[in-house]
Design an enzyme around this catalytic site. Sequence first.
Site, mmCIF file in Angstrom:
data_model
loop_
_atom_site.group_PDB
_atom_site.id
_atom_site.type_symbol
_atom_site.label_atom_id
_atom_site.label_comp_id
_atom_site.label_asym_id
_atom_site.label_seq_id
_atom_site.Cartn_x
_atom_site.Cartn_y
_atom_site.Cartn_z
ATOM 1 N N GLU B 56 0.871 -1.163 0.000
ATOM 2 C CA GLU B 56 0.000 0.000 0.000
ATOM 3 C C GLU B 56 0.914 1.220 0.000
ATOM 4 O O GLU B 56 1.823 1.311 0.831
ATOM 5 C CB GLU B 56 -0.810 -0.047 1.297
ATOM 6 N N ASP B 67 -4.828 9.812 10.304
ATOM 7 C CA ASP B 67 -3.491 9.307 10.612
ATOM 8 C C ASP B 67 -2.949 9.838 11.922
ATOM 9 O O ASP B 67 -3.136 11.000 12.274
ATOM 10 C CB ASP B 67 -2.526 9.663 9.477
#
Lengths: 392, 269
Positions: B56, B67
Amino acid sequence: MGQHAGRFGEYGGAYVPETLVPALAELEQGMDDAFADTAFNADLASWLRDYAGRPTPVTHARRLSQETGGAQILLKREDLLHTGAHKLNNVLGQVLLAVRLGKRRIIAETGAGQHGVATATACACFGLRCVVYMGSEDMRRQALNVYKMRLLGAEVVAVESGTATLKDATNEAIRDWVSHVRDTHYVIGSAVGPHPYPTLVRRLQRVIGDEARAQCLERLERLPHVVVACVGGGSNAIGMFAAFLDDAAVELVGVEAAGRGLDTGAHAAPLSRGRPGVLHGAHSYLMQDGAGQVLGTHSISAGLDYPGVGPEHSALRDSGRVRYVSATDEQALAAFHRLSQLEGIIPALESAHALHAAAELAASRDAEDVVLVCLSGRGDKDIDTVREHDPA
Amino acid sequence: MSIRVAPRTRFDDAFSARDAGAPPGLIPYITAGFPHRDATAVLLRAAQDGGALAVETGIPFSDPLADGPTIQRAGWRALQNGMTLQLALEQVAAARAAGLEIPVAAMTYVNPVLAYGRDRFMRDAHAAGLDGLIVPDLPFDEADSVRDAAHGAGLAFIPLIAPTTPDERMRRIAASASGFVYCVSVTGVTGARSALPDEALALLDRVRAATPLPRALGFGLSRHEHVQALRGHAEAAVVGSALIDAVERAPQDAAGVVERFCESLIQGP
């Protein structure tokens, strides 16, 4: 949540991590239930009256109008609300809602610190735990408000990431919410963010416009010709405008922060110079580069120093119902001094942007005309900033 | 609802080639343009050499609200290094030309994709050799047009499912998915954690009841034991922050770090 829930034309929506989607649905349901409940509405009204100090007055700025030499300028005095700005209208409503939903922990983001102080205040009243995220750069600029929040029992968390200002504090508040969504309510401070926040915040700030409209009708037996408000995220503006949207003859003007000038790039005027994009959960006008990265902003006013804007303003801009103009740092400073000296009212620098535009609009109109300005907050918090810019 | 049929991609081949009883395959997450602007192609290849099932690549955004600190920091560095969607696609294409064969998904936020031009991005991404797209701020309710565009261009659109996702909603999300479903292990943001959260296995079992698609578990995984513990519960494990931390500690040997880290996650230390 349906496909078109929370859309203002093409703007709005809920662009959030999957973790938050059920919480937003719960909030939307809770909001609808609460506003349909007469007991909740009565409770909110009594807090606004007996604690916050509503209704706020409308003041005729006699000397300012005279010196401007045109229309009469009226001020809707949100600066007189407890904690010194319109922010408390939204916070009291959201905190009452959070209590109703059983959330015992409250988080908020803040730029200038006004929303943080309002949130810390309401949490103190209801005995809720309060965590406020604030960019470290803003903490330096607004040290007094940081201290106030701590006095009120809130935890203030410095945000160092990105540009260390309001946008990054908002990112961090959203991350906190993702991590504590089950027991925490996020009190967003403006008419921004994912659905249902823009609708919820407008509903709670609409009291400004509803009162002002009724006060004009009572005092003048007519509506104002022009209504002016500053726009950062746009909550005082949408609260003011919401009451006048159906009055086609009333001209509505939003004022963005032009910073050092729209052509310098150092501004916070997405409706004037941005392009639609997605930030903080909503599709709206946004200051971004060609690759879709969000740009840093500049305004002398920390409360307007934000690259996005509430999605309803984007729709009102495109439809033309509201005209969006801007005022520079310098123009806002001049308006700050003018109101202080002519009316004995020290305005917030945010509100000073609206005052500048209002005086320009008033100057070109007849003396019988009325320009109503939302004086969204008082300027105590800005004294140090203004002093730094004072030539004397 | 999506009208397009999900395309077949390298993900389908990679997952169907797995032995049913095998431990989950590894999907490392690597921020494009980190630690150096031109590191991407080499690091994708290093993941393959380390035994990854797929990889990824995170294409950075200025405001990555899903995040945690590690990936925020890596993304910020990558942006400073000049990383863009266009450059990331060029680097994926370079990796393909240099022998990268495993499936590659791009993880990015929706605004850069809209700024690039949704349909143009999908075409260019497929041409560059990407197989799928993961967009953490594009939940099911907002995803129709992007998912259709991805499917139309031959890309898998990989949705996220969280511990807070109710069963009925999970079934609708899974019905629209392609490639695999990305299961979020915790109610939280990305970032290495020391233990596998209790809610993770319960989530994976709920997902199995909702869809036959492969399940990858991500957010918080950092160790060989975490990957091993998923045997029978997930078909893949995504490891991001722990890998980025390791690269950050030895940026001059990033490719070696990625390859060895992947090996140690799969085989144990």
